[in-house]
Design an enzyme around this catalytic site. Structure first.
Site, PDB file in Angstrom:
ATOM      1  N   ASP A 150       0.732  -0.904  -0.088  1.00 15.27           N
ATOM      2  CA  ASP A 150       0.171  -0.026  -0.076  1.00 15.27           C
ATOM      3  C   ASP A 150       0.940   1.352   0.064  1.00 15.27           C
ATOM      4  O   ASP A 150       0.340   2.377   0.631  1.00 15.27           O
ATOM      5  CB  ASP A 150      -0.970  -0.262   1.065  1.00 15.27           C
ATOM      6  CG  ASP A 150       0.012   0.055   2.340  1.00 15.27           C
ATOM      7  OD1 ASP A 150       1.010  -0.595   2.749  1.00 15.27           O
ATOM      8  OD2 ASP A 150      -0.742   0.492   3.539  1.00 15.27           O
ATOM      9  N   GLU A 151       2.399   1.608  -0.628  1.00 22.08           N
ATOM     10  CA  GLU A 151       3.268   2.337  -0.317  1.00 22.08           C
ATOM     11  C   GLU A 151       4.248   2.513  -1.175  1.00 22.08           C
ATOM     12  O   GLU A 151       4.772   1.018  -1.552  1.00 22.08           O
ATOM     13  CB  GLU A 151       2.882   1.876   1.216  1.00 22.08           C
ATOM     14  CG  GLU A 151       4.138   4.049   1.466  1.00 22.08           C
ATOM     15  CD  GLU A 151       4.601   4.278   2.760  1.00 22.08           C
ATOM     16  OE1 GLU A 151       4.910   4.816   3.047  1.00 22.08           O
ATOM     17  OE2 GLU A 151       4.360   2.714   3.763  1.00 22.08           O
TER      18      GLU A 151
END
Length: 356
Positions: A96-97
């Site tokens: 998610d990053e």
């Protein structure tokens, strides 16, 4: 992404929307750990990596949801596709990053802030999820900026304001400064970036080792690290915390076989082999040790992984010890160039590079 796992669960299941939920292990029995908490749960102090039992104490209404990693990976692939519309320089940090270098953007938009807005808009429209973005001239400052106005934030820190921003930043907000280091800094009277800036590079190194140089540079907004779109995989593994302490070697070996199967499947997925196999053991008192064995050639077959893990376990004299967690990791991927192939080769590097 904002509360990524929890947000996906709330998107996919209407009964979770607006509720305090935690994705992770159940609090029953010995209890699991929170992987991600929704923002409704965070209002009660529930945080990732918190024991589930503690999370339930803070928020009695908390709903626990088992992770669905296949669903999260699919969303992550879609997000990566959105990134790829604007740049090929993408360095994933997790599902998610990621860091994006948009110096040369594929659509000739000419504005990093506008690109961030378009990416956030696409994620909202195509995935019904929100993301937060940080925009700046280097990775460290952009990372900090991305955390400032969550959820659904967009923060720009320009070149002229970086040093003043870093001076005002509390030391615990510095990316990479954990609780132990932050506590040590505060005991030294170092509460903000401005306090850190008063110390010379050598003084910071004396107190914090090699990290001192990093702190010296970063508080001045200096970070020359490039975005690495093909960052090398350093290690791959799996571990499991058991619902009760293991005291019989036979039970430990059964669990090692399950963990080894997970590791083997992941190696197959990424077509990897490693030269070092590491066993991780955590006892009931939370003391943790690692033991490793290295090979002169890459290995990745199931039999070698299982046998090596069992041998490393036996070497710790595990009988009647209370073990709460076991893990297996492979590292040192790739081929070794044999000594002698290059006449001027200075000698083979040590294979034993793990600390116990």
């Amino acid at each position: 992404m904002d509360a990524f796992y929890a947000s996906v669960e709330q998107r996919d299941n209407p009964m979770y929307r607006g509720k305090a939920i935690a994705v992770g292990g159940s609090p029953e029995g010995r209890g699991g750990v929170v992987a991600t908490a929704s923002y409704e749960a965070r209002k009660f102090g529930v945080r990732s990596a918190m024991p589930s039992k503690r999370a339930l104490q803070l928020c009695p209404e908390l709903l626990f949801v088992r992770p669905r990693f296949d669903a999260y990976k699919e969303v992550s692939r879609h997000i990566r596709e959105i990134f790829g519309r604007y740049t090929d320089l993408i360095e994933p940090l997790s599902l998610d990053e990621a860091y994006l270098d948009v110096t040369a953007d594929k659509q000739n938009i000419g504005s990093a802030i506008e690109i961030a807005k378009l990416i956030k808009q696409a994620i909202r429209e195509e995935l019904q999820l929100t993301a937060s973005a940080g925009v700046s001239i280097n990775k460290f400052v952009a990372k900090i900026a991305s955390d400032l106005n969550k959820p659904d934030g967009l923060t720009f820190i320009g070149p002229s304001s970086i040093e003043s921003f870093m001076e005002q930043l509390p030391v615990e907000k510095f990316h990479g400064v954990g609780k132990v280091t932050a506590d040590k800094m505060k005991k030294m009277g170092l509460f903000t970036g401005a306090d850190l800036k008063k110390l010379s590079e050598q003084e910071l190194k004396n107190h914090f080792g090699k990290a001192g140089t990093f702190y010296y540079r970063i508080v001045r907004g200096i970070d020359d690290r490039e975005v690495q779109p093909h960052r090398e995989t350093k290690s791959l593994g799996a571990e499991d915390t058991f619902p009760y302490d293991l005291t019989l070697v036979a039970d430990m070996e059964i669990e090692l076989e399950k963990i080894a199967k997970t590791v083997y499947d992941r190696l197959q997925r990424y077509n990897l082999k490693g030269r070092t196999i590491t066993l991780k053991i955590k006892y009931s008192d939370f003391k943790q040790i690692t033991r490793n064995q290295s090979f002169p050639f890459p290995v990745g077959d199931m039999e070698t992984i299982i046998n090596t893990a069992k041998q490393l376990l036996a070497a710790t004299w595990p009988e009647d010890k209370r073990i709460r967690l076991l893990g297996i990791t492979l590292s040192n991927f790739g081929e070794i160039t044999p000594i002698g192939d290059k006449p001027d080769h200075p000698g083979q590097l040590s294979l034993f590079d793990f600390e116990e």
